[in-house]
Write a protein that holds these residues in place. Structure first.
Motif, short mmCIF file in Angstrom:
data_model
loop_
_atom_site.label_atom_id
_atom_site.label_comp_id
_atom_site.label_asym_id
_atom_site.label_seq_id
_atom_site.Cartn_x
_atom_site.Cartn_y
_atom_site.Cartn_z
N GLN A 139 0.82 -1.21 0.00
CA GLN A 139 0.00 0.00 0.00
C GLN A 139 0.85 1.27 0.00
O GLN A 139 0.47 2.28 -0.60
CB GLN A 139 -0.92 -0.01 1.23
CG GLN A 139 -1.90 1.14 1.29
CD GLN A 139 -2.90 1.12 0.14
OE1 GLN A 139 -3.39 0.06 -0.23
NE2 GLN A 139 -3.23 2.29 -0.40
N GLN A 140 2.02 1.22 0.63
CA GLN A 140 2.88 2.41 0.70
C GLN A 140 3.42 2.82 -0.66
O GLN A 140 3.83 3.96 -0.85
CB GLN A 140 4.06 2.18 1.66
CG GLN A 140 3.66 2.03 3.11
CD GLN A 140 3.46 0.57 3.50
OE1 GLN A 140 2.94 -0.22 2.70
NE2 GLN A 140 3.86 0.21 4.71
N ASN A 141 3.44 1.91 -1.60
CA ASN A 141 3.96 2.19 -2.95
C ASN A 141 2.87 2.49 -3.96
O ASN A 141 3.16 2.69 -5.15
CB ASN A 141 4.78 1.01 -3.48
CG ASN A 141 6.04 0.75 -2.69
OD1 ASN A 141 6.19 -0.28 -2.06
ND2 ASN A 141 6.96 1.69 -2.73
N ILE A 142 1.61 2.57 -3.50
CA ILE A 142 0.50 2.60 -4.45
C ILE A 142 0.49 3.86 -5.29
O ILE A 142 0.27 3.82 -6.51
CB ILE A 142 -0.85 2.39 -3.72
CG1 ILE A 142 -1.99 2.25 -4.73
CG2 ILE A 142 -1.13 3.52 -2.74
CD1 ILE A 142 -1.86 1.06 -5.63
N ARG A 143 0.73 5.01 -4.71
CA ARG A 143 0.67 6.26 -5.48
C ARG A 143 1.80 6.33 -6.50
O ARG A 143 1.64 6.85 -7.60
CB ARG A 143 0.73 7.47 -4.55
CG ARG A 143 -0.54 7.67 -3.73
CD ARG A 143 -0.44 8.93 -2.88
NE ARG A 143 -0.22 10.11 -3.68
CZ ARG A 143 -1.18 10.78 -4.33
NH1 ARG A 143 -2.43 10.37 -4.28
NH2 ARG A 143 -0.89 11.86 -5.03
N GLU A 144 2.94 5.81 -6.12
CA GLU A 144 4.08 5.78 -7.03
C GLU A 144 3.81 4.88 -8.24
O GLU A 144 4.05 5.27 -9.39
CB GLU A 144 5.30 5.27 -6.25
CG GLU A 144 6.55 5.09 -7.03
CD GLU A 144 7.64 4.45 -6.18
OE1 GLU A 144 8.60 3.94 -6.78
OE2 GLU A 144 7.53 4.45 -4.93
N ALA A 145 3.27 3.69 -8.00
CA ALA A 145 3.04 2.74 -9.09
C ALA A 145 1.83 3.12 -9.93
O ALA A 145 1.78 2.85 -11.14
CB ALA A 145 2.87 1.34 -8.53
N ALA A 146 0.82 3.76 -9.31
CA ALA A 146 -0.41 4.09 -10.03
C ALA A 146 -0.24 5.23 -11.02
O ALA A 146 -1.17 5.56 -11.75
CB ALA A 146 -1.51 4.43 -9.03
N VAL A 147 0.95 5.81 -11.07
CA VAL A 147 1.25 6.81 -12.09
C VAL A 147 1.09 6.22 -13.49
O VAL A 147 0.69 6.90 -14.44
CB VAL A 147 2.69 7.34 -11.89
CG1 VAL A 147 3.18 8.11 -13.11
CG2 VAL A 147 2.75 8.23 -10.65
N VAL A 148 1.39 4.93 -13.62
CA VAL A 148 1.37 4.26 -14.92
C VAL A 148 -0.08 3.96 -15.31
O VAL A 148 -0.81 3.29 -14.57
CB VAL A 148 2.19 2.95 -14.87
CG1 VAL A 148 2.17 2.25 -16.21
CG2 VAL A 148 3.62 3.26 -14.45
N ASN A 149 -0.47 4.47 -16.47
CA ASN A 149 -1.84 4.22 -16.94
C ASN A 149 -1.90 2.90 -17.70
O ASN A 149 -0.89 2.26 -17.95
CB ASN A 149 -2.34 5.39 -17.80
CG ASN A 149 -1.45 5.65 -19.01
OD1 ASN A 149 -0.57 4.86 -19.33
ND2 ASN A 149 -1.68 6.76 -19.69
N GLN A 150 -3.10 2.51 -18.06
CA GLN A 150 -3.36 1.26 -18.79
C GLN A 150 -2.83 0.05 -18.02
O GLN A 150 -2.41 -0.96 -18.61
CB GLN A 150 -2.74 1.30 -20.19
CG GLN A 150 -3.29 2.43 -21.04
CD GLN A 150 -2.59 2.55 -22.38
OE1 GLN A 150 -1.83 1.67 -22.78
NE2 GLN A 150 -2.83 3.65 -23.08
N LEU A 151 -2.83 0.14 -16.70
CA LEU A 151 -2.41 -0.96 -15.83
C LEU A 151 -3.19 -0.86 -14.54
O LEU A 151 -3.21 0.20 -13.90
CB LEU A 151 -0.90 -0.88 -15.55
CG LEU A 151 -0.32 -1.98 -14.65
CD1 LEU A 151 -0.23 -3.30 -15.41
CD2 LEU A 151 1.07 -1.58 -14.14
#
Length: 516
Positions: A139-151
């Motif tokens: 959960q702590q990495n969610i904002r960082e990873a959610a930058v990528v669209n179409q995923l």
């Protein structure tokens, strides 16, 4: 039974998809293959404790885990979760229906909670490239990873959350969606420091404006308390805003280094790195047993500021020479070779002598000429050659300081800088990797910054008087091109050359004439 899960190996900024193969047979041992480091080999103990503390078990069987491809080094604790999920699936405690659709990364605590990992953003980019349906991260990495669209990116708090989702619980867990562009542009215009705080020092502010407009390196030389560090810290407020592409590249570097905060999705402002003069070569350029970006790469697309430059170890300063020229740094060791981007503005400050008051009208210098010479010689000629703009600075007397009005705000200076950069973007639109005047090649100088006859005579006299090198000659032309852009001039004129020459008045030949 054989089960496969998928994760990723991060080496530098390169990400490789890793297949975690779990095979179960009769016996009572655990085997881990695939060039794993100590942190990965220790994962079994963390997994066993996490499963036990969550009411799950590891049967007394022989478990063989292979991390494929086996010839790529696996480092860190991000393999805990995919290994645990694979073991549970292989022993019949978890459905295998979804395992091939998701890339899974995360470190396990002994209580089963997921801990953040490094490199979540480049891993998410790799997952999209490999056409995975989604990515499971702590959960702590969610904002960082959610930058990528179409995923589809899912943030999990615990191992039980990941198990529930992979078993088909689509109601409790939804992919995280972040409007990164809106957040990115909202955060770009806010700066805590502003040039309106700087009173006086108009010539130095002009030099900083020229440096920002062309991406040039700069050094300030002056006595203690004259405002060198104060102005350097305000430089990011007049630099052009990051583009989304630059922001994504910068964020990836900070993600791999573990420098992103929990609530950060994209870095929206240009980095400003100011390492202490006691920094080591490895900390500056990167590397180590588990190679990480150093300060040079963390300053990519921003500013690297070295305060009190002669106090840095000479060997550390010499490390800067190659990235200043190539805008990349290659770290080569016996077992690996990694490239990191390193396109930054180098800004430095220093005193003119050990006591700091050589040439100061209000203080007496107590240094001998030999001491001053040795102090200046801590910076090599080739290193000094790579700094485009040299400017002297004097402390503003209190009587004048108290009468002065606040300086010009950063927003006004930034508008002029952005206008000059737009001219350069148009000029270099057909040249890949060239974005500003400081990056021009010799061929481009002949095309875009060719001096006229009067300017050539002026340059010839400057070269002879200051004993300048061919590199310094090129850098004078680059600075002159930037000054012309700030003036809105299509041609480089003699007045632009004259100002650019004035920014080279601290070369070694000039020191010699001063008796230093």
């Amino acid at each position: 039974m054989l089960v496969k899960t998928y994760c990723a190996a991060v080496n530098g900024l390169e990400v490789t998809t890793v297949t975690v193969e779990i095979s179960i047979a009769k016996g009572s041992q655990f085997h881990l293959t695939g060039l794993a480091d100590t942190a990965v080999r220790e994962s079994y103990d963390r997994i066993k404790a996490a499963l036990t503390n969550n009411g799950l078990t590891i049967p007394s069987l022989e478990i063989t885990a292979n991390l494929s491809p086996a010839d790529i080094k696996k480092e860190g604790s991000a393999y805990d979760l995919p290994l645990a999920i694979g073991i549970l699936a292989a022993t019949g405690q978890l459905s295998t229906a979804r395992l091939g659709q998701y890339m899974i990364v995360g470190e396990l605590g002994l209580d089963g909670r997921l801990q953040p990992i490094r490199g979540a953003l480049p891993i998410a980019i790799r997952a999209r490239k490999e056409k995975f349906k989604g990515l499971i991260v702590p959960q702590q990495n969610i904002r960082e990873a959610a930058v990528v669209n179409q995923l589809d990116v899912y943030g999990m708090e615990t191992l039980q959350d990941a198990i529930g989702f992979l078993n088909g619980d689509d109601f409790t867990f939804q992919p995280t969606v972040i409007d990164t562009r809106r957040e990115f542009y909202e955060q770009q215009s806010h700066f805590d420091l502003d040039f309106s705080d700087v009173r006086g020092q108009e010539s130095v502010k002009r030099a900083l404006e020229v440096a920002a407009a062309g991406g040039h390196n700069l050094i300030m030389i002056g006595p203690p308390g004259s405002g060198k560090s104060m102005m350097a810290k305000r430089l990011p407020s007049i630099l052009p805003p990051l583009s989304l592409a630059e922001s994504l590249e910068t964020t990836q570097i900070h993600s791999v280094a573990g420098k992103l905060g929990r609530d950060v999705s994209l870095i929206s402002q240009r980095p400003f790195r100011s390492p202490h003069h006691t920094i080591s070569q490895v900390a500056l350029c990167g590397g180590g047993n588990n190679p990480q970006p150093g300060e040079i790469s963390l300053a990519h697309n921003g500013v690297l500021f070295c305060d009190e430059l002669p106090e840095f170890s000479r060997s550390v300063l010499e490390v800067l020479r190659q990235p200043l020229e190539d805008r990349r740094i290659t770290i080569s060791r016996a077992k690996y070779s990694i490239d990191y981007p390193a396109s930054f503005m180098f800004v430095a400050s220093m005193n003119p002598c050990p006591c700091g008051y050589y040439g100061d009208p209000t203080h007496n210098c107590v240094c001998t000429p030999g001491q001053i010479q040795r102090y200046m010689n801590k910076i090599s000629g080739p290193m000094l050659d790579r700094i485009d703009i040299h400017c002297e600075i004097q402390a503003v007397p209190f009587a004048e300081l108290s009468k002065m009005q606040p300086g010009e705000p950063s927003s006004a200076i930034r508008e002029r800088v952005i206008a000059a950069r737009k001219i350069q973007e148009t000029r270099f639109k057909d040249f890949k990797g060239i974005h500003c005047n400081a990056q021009m090649t010799e061929r481009m100088l002949h095309e875009f910054a060719e001096p006229d006859a009067a300017s050539l005579d002026m340059l010839r006299m400057a070269m002879e008087r200051l004993k300048l090198s061919a590199r310094a000659y090129s850098r004078i032309l680059k600075v002159a091109r930037t000054i012309a852009d700030l003036a809105g001039s299509e041609k480089v004129q003699s007045m632009h050359i004259a100002e650019a020459i004035g920014y080279r008045n601290l070369d070694r030949g000039d020191w010699a004439e001063r008796g230093v």
